[in-house]
Every structure is written in structure tokens, then in C-alpha cells.
Write an enzyme that holds these catalytic residues in place. Structure first.
Site, short mmCIF file in Angstrom:
data_model
loop_
_atom_site.label_atom_id
_atom_site.label_comp_id
_atom_site.label_asym_id
_atom_site.label_seq_id
_atom_site.Cartn_x
_atom_site.Cartn_y
_atom_site.Cartn_z
N SER A 34 0.80 -1.22 0.00
CA SER A 34 0.00 0.00 0.00
C SER A 34 0.83 1.27 0.00
O SER A 34 0.32 2.35 -0.30
CB SER A 34 -0.95 0.02 1.21
OG SER A 34 -0.23 -0.03 2.42
N ASP A 307 -3.69 8.55 7.31
CA ASP A 307 -4.50 7.69 8.17
C ASP A 307 -3.58 7.11 9.25
O ASP A 307 -2.49 7.64 9.48
CB ASP A 307 -5.25 6.60 7.38
CG ASP A 307 -4.32 5.68 6.58
OD1 ASP A 307 -3.13 5.58 6.93
OD2 ASP A 307 -4.80 5.05 5.61
N HIS A 310 -0.47 5.32 6.88
CA HIS A 310 0.16 5.85 5.68
C HIS A 310 0.43 7.35 5.75
O HIS A 310 -0.41 8.11 6.24
CB HIS A 310 -0.74 5.56 4.47
CG HIS A 310 -1.10 4.12 4.33
ND1 HIS A 310 -2.27 3.59 4.84
CD2 HIS A 310 -0.43 3.09 3.75
CE1 HIS A 310 -2.31 2.29 4.58
NE2 HIS A 310 -1.21 1.96 3.93
#
Length: 332
Positions: A34, A307, A310
Site C-alpha cells: 500500500s 491515516d 500511511h
């Protein structure tokens, strides 16, 4: 003094951008999780996705693309710095074709790792499958550009590999001693320039602070940070070995650990106000579908993290600039 150094670094980056078209990097090819997934998980049956608001609210057009960020990722900024596209398209996105992928493509899948078992936790794309997609991409590229030109792109492209954190968070952790075969496969497929990003200071991620608050009073989990350092040290040794063994191979360990730790420990130095929680939601545990507009901050530029896992777009840009000036300028 720190501000002046940062201004000089940005000036240097601008010089690199203005000369990007003359660099030896015709394309950026991205593998990982991610931290670099630009939207592949949108097209597979998994909950590890973020193609919804408030993700992407600061991306051009305010579009939630599947990037785990409010805007662009570090690889997007690197692509732009090399004189390529400002955003790298996801391979599985049907909106793009081989014409779009010829100068950059992303095979990354959020929540994956070096270990196949890690990908199985949330049913995402394992690293071996990312490499299979890459083989398919090569066939399409040769059909599109012709064999000679395509092989030149394949040999001169910059390959970025960014993963490892999920092996710890989701599946305990795996020391990368058996990862040599993955890099050897890339080499055998024609890759000659590879940048490998190690594990971040995961003990300082907002979600890690929350999980371990009883022991550290919402401070960093130094035990987990030490695991990241151990992993990175072993990865550096492995890459050094590969550089010696494989002719014409240049593989660089682009260590993002220290720059992210610097952002976390000295946020005001870089213009941030908050480093111990994310912008999205409460900022303490939300990521993916848990991240909603409720309680989300109004200005993500004040936050190191978007978040609970990240970095924000602003942090990604700083990290990209650091990696370029510190490690990747050897590819210019």
C-alpha cells in the site's frame, strides 16, 4: 539552518526535474504494497482498498484512486522528478492501456508482503503474481514498441520495490534471507536498476501507538522499530551480495526509515503540526474502510500521516525528495 537546508534540497530537486527528460530512466516500474499501490486492489475482491472518500481528496480532481493517501504517493513524485508522468497508473485499471504503461506502471497490491502468507490474510496479490503480471506487461510492451525498443526500456527502467511492513503487522515478520530469488527473477527478466525501500519505523505508526498504549503511553514502540532496523540491515546485506554476484546489476537500498523518523520526531522542522496521529477519522486506528469523513481533519498538510498507517501527500513528497537526492541520483 534546517529551513535553509530544506530550501536547498528543493532547489536541487527542481534542477533534476528540469533535466529529467535527458535522464537514463525511460520508465518507472513499481512492485510492493500500500505504500506504492496506485489502485490495483480496486479490481480484486478484497477489503484492502480505499477507492472512496475521503481518500484522494487532494489528488488532482479530488479523485479517490485507490492510493492510501489524500493525494499522490512517493513513487508518483519520483516519476515526475525523472521527467516522466506525475502519476503512475495501476496495471489492473482498465482505463489505461500499454500506451500509458510504456513510461511507468504499478503492479503493487496493498496488504501484500514478501511472504505469500501475508497476501493471503486479506486475499490480495502476492509478490509472485505481481511478477507474473510484469511478464505479461513485457509481452504487451514488445508488441507495442517492437522488441528492440521494448528491451531497451526494460533494461533502463527504474524498478522500485517497497514492501515488508505487512509481513510484520499481518503475519508476524519474515527476515528477508530467502528473498534473493525474487530479485534474481527480476534480474533474469531484464531489470538492471532496482531501488528497494525497507521497512519504516513501524513502531511509531499511529496504529502501533494505539495498539501498544498500555505499555508506552501512546509513544513509539521501540521494540518494533528495532525489528524494522534488523530487517533493513539484513536486506542491505542481501542487496550488497546481489550487486557483487550479478553482472551489470545495480540495486540500491533506498532507506526511508530515517527520513520518516525525522518527520515524526521533528515535525515542525518540515512544517507539520501533528505526527502521532493521522488526519483521517480519530487518527489513531482508522485505515481503509474505517477511514470516513467523520472527524477527519480539514488540512492534511499539517499531518505527517494521512491515516493511522500511511503518510500524507506532503510527507510523501518530502520522502521522495530525500530518496532521490540521497540514493537515486545514481540513476540519473
Amino acid at each position: 539552518m534546517a529551513h535553509s537546508v530544506y530550501i536547498l534540497m528543493l532547489f536541487f530537486i527542481q534542477i533534476l526535474r528540469t533535466t529529467g527528460a535527458n535522464t537514463k530512466v525511460p520508465a518507472m516500474i513499481v512492485f510492493g504494497d500500500s505504500s506504492v499501490d496506485t489502485g490495483n486492489n480496486n479490481f480484486i475482491p478484497t477489503i484492502a482498498r480505499c477507492n472512496f472518500e475521503p481518500y484522494g481528496r487532494d489528488f488532482p480532481g479530488g479523485i479517490p484512486t485507490g492510493r492510501f493517501c489524500n493525494g499522490r504517493l512517493s513513487t508518483d513524485f519520483l516519476s515526475e522528478s525523472f521527467g516522466l508522468k506525475p502519476t503512475i497508473p495501476a496495471y489492473l485499471d482498465p482505463a489505461y492501456s500499454i500506451a500509458d504503461f510504456a513510461t511507468g506502471v504499478c503492479f503493487a497490491s496493498s496488504a501484500t508482503g514478501f511472504d505469500n502468507a501475508t497476501a493471503g490474510v486479506l486475499q490480495v496479490i502476492p509478490l509472485w503474481k505481481e511478477l507474473e503480471f510484469y511478464k505479461e506487461y513485457q509481452r504487451k510492451l514488445r508488441a507495442y514498441l517492437g522488441v528492440g525498443k521494448a528491451n531497451k526500456v526494460i533494461g533502463e527502467a527504474l524498478y522500485t520495490v517497497s514492501l515488508g511492513t505487512n509481513d510484520f503487522i499481518e503475519n508476524y515478520y519474515a527476515i528477508p534471507g530467502g528473498r534473493q530469488s525474487q530479485f534474481t527473477k527480476l534480474y533474469n527478466l531484464g531489470a538492471r536498476k532496482i531501488s528497494v525501500t525497507g521497512i519504516a519505523p513501524m513502531g511509531c505508526l499511529p496504529v502501533e501507538r494505539t495498539t501498544d498504549f498500555m505499555n508506552n503511553d501512546y509513544g513509539c514502540n521501540e521494540e518494533h522499530n528495532n525489528v524494522a532496523l534488523e530487517f533493513n540491515g539484513k536486506m542491505m546485506s542481501l542487496l550488497s551480495k546481489l550487486n557483487k554476484e550479478l553482472p551489470g546489476f545495480r540495486i540500491v537500498f533506498a532507506d526511508g526509515y530515517n527520513i520518516l523518523l525525522d518527520l515524526i520526531k521533528k515535525p515542525s522542522k518540515f512544517g507539520f503540526e501533528v505526527a502521532d496521529m493521522g488526519c483521517c477519522g480519530s487518527g489513531t486506528f482508522e485505515t481503509g474502510f474505517l477511514c470516513t469523513d467523520l472527524f477527519t481533519c480539514t488540512d492534511a498538510n499539517k499531518f505527517v500521516f494521512w491515516d493511522s498507517v500511511h503518510p500524507s501527500e506532503k510527507a510523501n513528497k518530502i520522502i521522495a525528495n530525500y530518496l532521490l537526492t540521497r540514493y537515486l541520483k545514481v540513476f540519473l
